[in-house]
Design a protein around this motif. Structure first.
Motif, PDB file in Angstrom:
ATOM      1  N   GLU A 121      23.650 -96.508  61.353  1.00 21.88           N
ATOM      2  CA  GLU A 121      22.769 -95.623  60.602  1.00 21.88           C
ATOM      3  C   GLU A 121      22.043 -94.620  61.488  1.00 21.88           C
ATOM      4  N   SER A 122      21.940 -94.913  62.788  1.00 18.06           N
ATOM      5  CA  SER A 122      21.205 -94.019  63.687  1.00 18.06           C
ATOM      6  C   SER A 122      21.973 -92.716  63.908  1.00 18.06           C
ATOM      7  N   PRO A 123      21.263 -91.591  64.035  1.00 16.31           N
ATOM      8  CA  PRO A 123      21.948 -90.320  64.319  1.00 16.31           C
ATOM      9  C   PRO A 123      22.524 -90.255  65.729  1.00 16.31           C
ATOM     10  N   ASP A 124      22.049 -91.143  66.615  1.00 16.23           N
ATOM     11  CA  ASP A 124      22.546 -91.219  67.986  1.00 16.23           C
ATOM     12  C   ASP A 124      23.197 -92.575  68.221  1.00 16.23           C
ATOM     13  N   ALA A 125      24.028 -92.667  69.238  1.00 13.25           N
ATOM     14  CA  ALA A 125      24.540 -93.968  69.646  1.00 13.25           C
ATOM     15  C   ALA A 125      23.373 -94.837  70.104  1.00 13.25           C
ATOM     16  N   VAL A 126      23.391 -96.102  69.730  1.00 14.46           N
ATOM     17  CA  VAL A 126      22.324 -97.031  70.098  1.00 14.46           C
ATOM     18  C   VAL A 126      22.636 -97.609  71.473  1.00 14.46           C
ATOM     19  N   TRP A 127      21.670 -97.499  72.370  1.00 12.03           N
ATOM     20  CA  TRP A 127      21.828 -98.006  73.738  1.00 12.03           C
ATOM     21  C   TRP A 127      21.257 -99.430  73.777  1.00 12.03           C
ATOM     22  N   LEU A 128      22.075-100.403  74.131  1.00 13.55           N
ATOM     23  CA  LEU A 128      21.689-101.801  74.060  1.00 13.55           C
ATOM     24  C   LEU A 128      21.617-102.423  75.445  1.00 13.55           C
ATOM     25  N   ASP A 129      20.483-103.052  75.738  1.00 15.16           N
ATOM     26  CA  ASP A 129      20.339-103.809  76.973  1.00 15.16           C
ATOM     27  C   ASP A 129      19.459-105.019  76.702  1.00 15.16           C
ATOM     28  N   GLU A 130      19.021-105.702  77.754  1.00 14.33           N
ATOM     29  CA  GLU A 130      18.279-106.953  77.584  1.00 14.33           C
ATOM     30  C   GLU A 130      16.917-106.753  76.932  1.00 14.33           C
ATOM     31  N   ALA A 131      16.402-105.539  76.954  1.00 12.19           N
ATOM     32  CA  ALA A 131      15.095-105.250  76.345  1.00 12.19           C
ATOM     33  C   ALA A 131      15.204-104.873  74.879  1.00 12.19           C
ATOM     34  N   THR A 132      16.399-104.766  74.346  1.00 14.88           N
ATOM     35  CA  THR A 132      16.586-104.380  72.946  1.00 14.88           C
ATOM     36  C   THR A 132      15.914-105.385  72.010  1.00 14.88           C
ATOM     37  N   GLY A 133      15.214-104.902  71.030  1.00 13.28           N
ATOM     38  CA  GLY A 133      14.565-105.766  70.056  1.00 13.28           C
ATOM     39  C   GLY A 133      13.661-104.946  69.147  1.00 13.28           C
ATOM     40  N   PRO A 134      13.071-105.587  68.140  1.00 12.74           N
ATOM     41  CA  PRO A 134      13.241-107.013  67.798  1.00 12.74           C
ATOM     42  C   PRO A 134      14.659-107.308  67.318  1.00 12.74           C
ATOM     43  N   LEU A 135      15.125-108.522  67.611  1.00 14.95           N
ATOM     44  CA  LEU A 135      16.476-108.911  67.262  1.00 14.95           C
ATOM     45  C   LEU A 135      16.532-109.440  65.836  1.00 14.95           C
ATOM     46  N   ALA A 136      17.576-109.051  65.129  1.00 18.85           N
ATOM     47  CA  ALA A 136      17.768-109.502  63.750  1.00 18.85           C
ATOM     48  C   ALA A 136      19.242-109.821  63.541  1.00 18.85           C
ATOM     49  N   PRO A 137      19.714-110.962  64.096  1.00 19.15           N
ATOM     50  CA  PRO A 137      21.136-111.312  63.945  1.00 19.15           C
ATOM     51  C   PRO A 137      21.533-111.329  62.480  1.00 19.15           C
ATOM     52  N   ARG A 138      22.755-110.872  62.214  1.00 15.82           N
ATOM     53  CA  ARG A 138      23.164-110.675  60.819  1.00 15.82           C
ATOM     54  C   ARG A 138      23.970-111.829  60.256  1.00 15.82           C
ATOM     55  N   ASN A 139      24.230-112.880  61.032  1.00 17.63           N
ATOM     56  CA  ASN A 139      24.990-114.024  60.518  1.00 17.63           C
ATOM     57  C   ASN A 139      24.576-115.295  61.256  1.00 17.63           C
ATOM     58  N   ILE A 140      25.086-116.438  60.798  1.00 19.03           N
ATOM     59  CA  ILE A 140      24.682-117.726  61.350  1.00 19.03           C
ATOM     60  C   ILE A 140      25.120-117.883  62.801  1.00 19.03           C
ATOM     61  N   TYR A 141      26.202-117.256  63.179  1.00 20.45           N
ATOM     62  CA  TYR A 141      26.624-117.274  64.576  1.00 20.45           C
ATOM     63  C   TYR A 141      25.538-116.680  65.464  1.00 20.45           C
ATOM     64  N   GLY A 142      25.092-115.465  65.148  1.00 20.37           N
ATOM     65  CA  GLY A 142      24.053-114.835  65.944  1.00 20.37           C
ATOM     66  C   GLY A 142      22.739-115.585  65.912  1.00 20.37           C
ATOM     67  N   VAL A 143      22.370-116.100  64.743  1.00 19.02           N
ATOM     68  CA  VAL A 143      21.112-116.844  64.620  1.00 19.02           C
ATOM     69  C   VAL A 143      21.111-118.073  65.522  1.00 19.02           C
ATOM     70  N   THR A 144      22.216-118.812  65.523  1.00 15.94           N
ATOM     71  CA  THR A 144      22.254-120.048  66.317  1.00 15.94           C
ATOM     72  C   THR A 144      22.384-119.760  67.812  1.00 15.94           C
ATOM     73  N   LYS A 145      23.072-118.702  68.197  1.00 11.70           N
ATOM     74  CA  LYS A 145      23.144-118.372  69.619  1.00 11.70           C
ATOM     75  C   LYS A 145      21.795-117.883  70.140  1.00 11.70           C
ATOM     76  N   LEU A 146      21.045-117.163  69.318  1.00  7.06           N
ATOM     77  CA  LEU A 146      19.705-116.755  69.720  1.00  7.06           C
ATOM     78  C   LEU A 146      18.810-117.979  69.884  1.00  7.06           C
ATOM     79  N   ALA A 147      18.945-118.948  68.986  1.00  5.53           N
ATOM     80  CA  ALA A 147      18.178-120.193  69.124  1.00  5.53           C
ATOM     81  C   ALA A 147      18.554-120.929  70.402  1.00  5.53           C
ATOM     82  N   ALA A 148      19.842-120.958  70.733  1.00  5.54           N
ATOM     83  CA  ALA A 148      20.286-121.624  71.958  1.00  5.54           C
ATOM     84  C   ALA A 148      19.716-120.931  73.194  1.00  5.54           C
TER      85      ALA A 148
END
Length: 317
Positions: A121-148
């Motif tokens: 949705e962003s007009p620019d490419a999103v630059w992602l690194d370790e400081a990216t956030g807040p995180l909002a995983p979109r499925n159970i895979y992402g949710v559980t890996k973030l918990a781990a």
């Protein structure tokens, strides 16, 4: 060092085990599926299985075992919690009880991709690194890996168990399960511009993290092939990525066309692995330039592509 490698029958495990032995470590493999690198067959969700593996004489853990995004169609939510969260906790507690000084876990860049980022949705490419956030995983895979990841952080802070967490970008050999165009090899070549690494580089990153973990305490690292772009390119990447690629690699379009491939017209995200290079001293050996060199010389492509690949866990079901 005697290393317990979870996920030893998986795609990463089959490359990581020999990479560890090459630098002098011995490897005990633990996986739910049998395989040539697996010595203990069982689930990390069982503390008894974890303790049995630890009882073989272990100095450190590299934890790559997980249920992944394609498994969402095959397993219930509870299975993801059992394996990705409880399994990680079992391993951390066992490593702490054994007095280990390092623990390495494979995580995923997938947990950084919100629904808005996925839809670009962003007009620019999103630059992602370790400081990216807040995180909002979109499925159970992402949710559980973030918990781990959080469990690793807590064990480092509360118990002094040094933990290195590697958020790896894509390195699977099979076709993408959601994108049919461009073709598998074409897509993988493009992804080395912004969100892919080879499985060999993924294995090497884990070996580097194992070495550096004790001096880090806790470290979270994005691991991906270095992009030939900077943050200043974000608008151009979204508006006309092909033009920017032609500028950086003048023969790329012709080399792609000779193989029946196309350059991307737009790139919506870029993964930045600079911190891993700074703190772990690790940089992927294979990048987009290596793909172009292979196309120029007729050498094999520098990444694995196997549309028929099926994980050992799925094969055994």
């Amino acid at each position: 060092m005697r290393v317990l490698l979870t996920g030893s029958s998986g795609w990463l495990g089959r490359f990581l085990a020999p990479a560890l032995r090459e630098v002098g470590h011995s490897v005990t493999g633990l996986d739910l599926a049998p395989g040539p690198e697996t010595h203990v067959v069982g689930s990390i969700a069982s503390r008894a299985v974890v303790d049995r593996a630890m009882g073989l004489g272990i100095d450190a853990v590299i934890h790559t075992a997980a249920l992944h995004k394609p498994d969402i169609a095959r397993y219930p939510v509870q299975a993801f919690i059992d394996v990705n969260v409880t399994g990680t906790l079992n391993l951390l507690e066992a490593a702490r009880a054994a007095g280990h000084d390092r623990f390495v876990m494979t995580s995923t860049t997938s947990l950084m991709i919100s629904e808005a980022i996925r839809r670009e949705e962003s007009p620019d490419a999103v630059w992602l690194d370790e400081a990216t956030g807040p995180l909002a995983p979109r499925n159970i895979y992402g949710v559980t890996k973030l918990a781990a990841e959080g469990l690793c952080r807590l064990h480092a802070a509360d118990h002094g168990l040094a933990c290195a967490v590697l958020r790896t970008s894509r390195f699977f050999p099979e076709d993408d399960d959601t994108h049919k165009r461009p073709s598998g090899e074409n897509l993988k070549a493009i992804e080395l511009l912004h969100r892919r690494l080879t499985v060999e580089d993924a294995a090497a990153a884990h070996v580097a993290a194992l070495e550096k973990a004790p001096v880090i305490g806790f470290g979270l690292y994005l691991v991906s092939a270095p992009p030939p772009f900077s943050r200043a390119d974000a608008a151009a990447l979204k508006a006309n990525a092909a033009a920017l690629i032609r500028e950086r690699f003048p023969d790329a379009e012709a080399l792609f066309a000779a193989r029946g491939w196309q350059l991307p017209q737009s790139l919506g995200r870029v993964y930045d692995p600079a911190l891993a290079e700074t703190e772990l001293g690790f940089r992927c050996r294979t990048d987009f330039a290596a793909v172009l060199e292979a196309l120029r010389t007729g050498a094999p492509l520098p990444f694995a592509h196997d549309p028929a690949y099926t994980s050992p866990l799925v094969k055994g079901r």
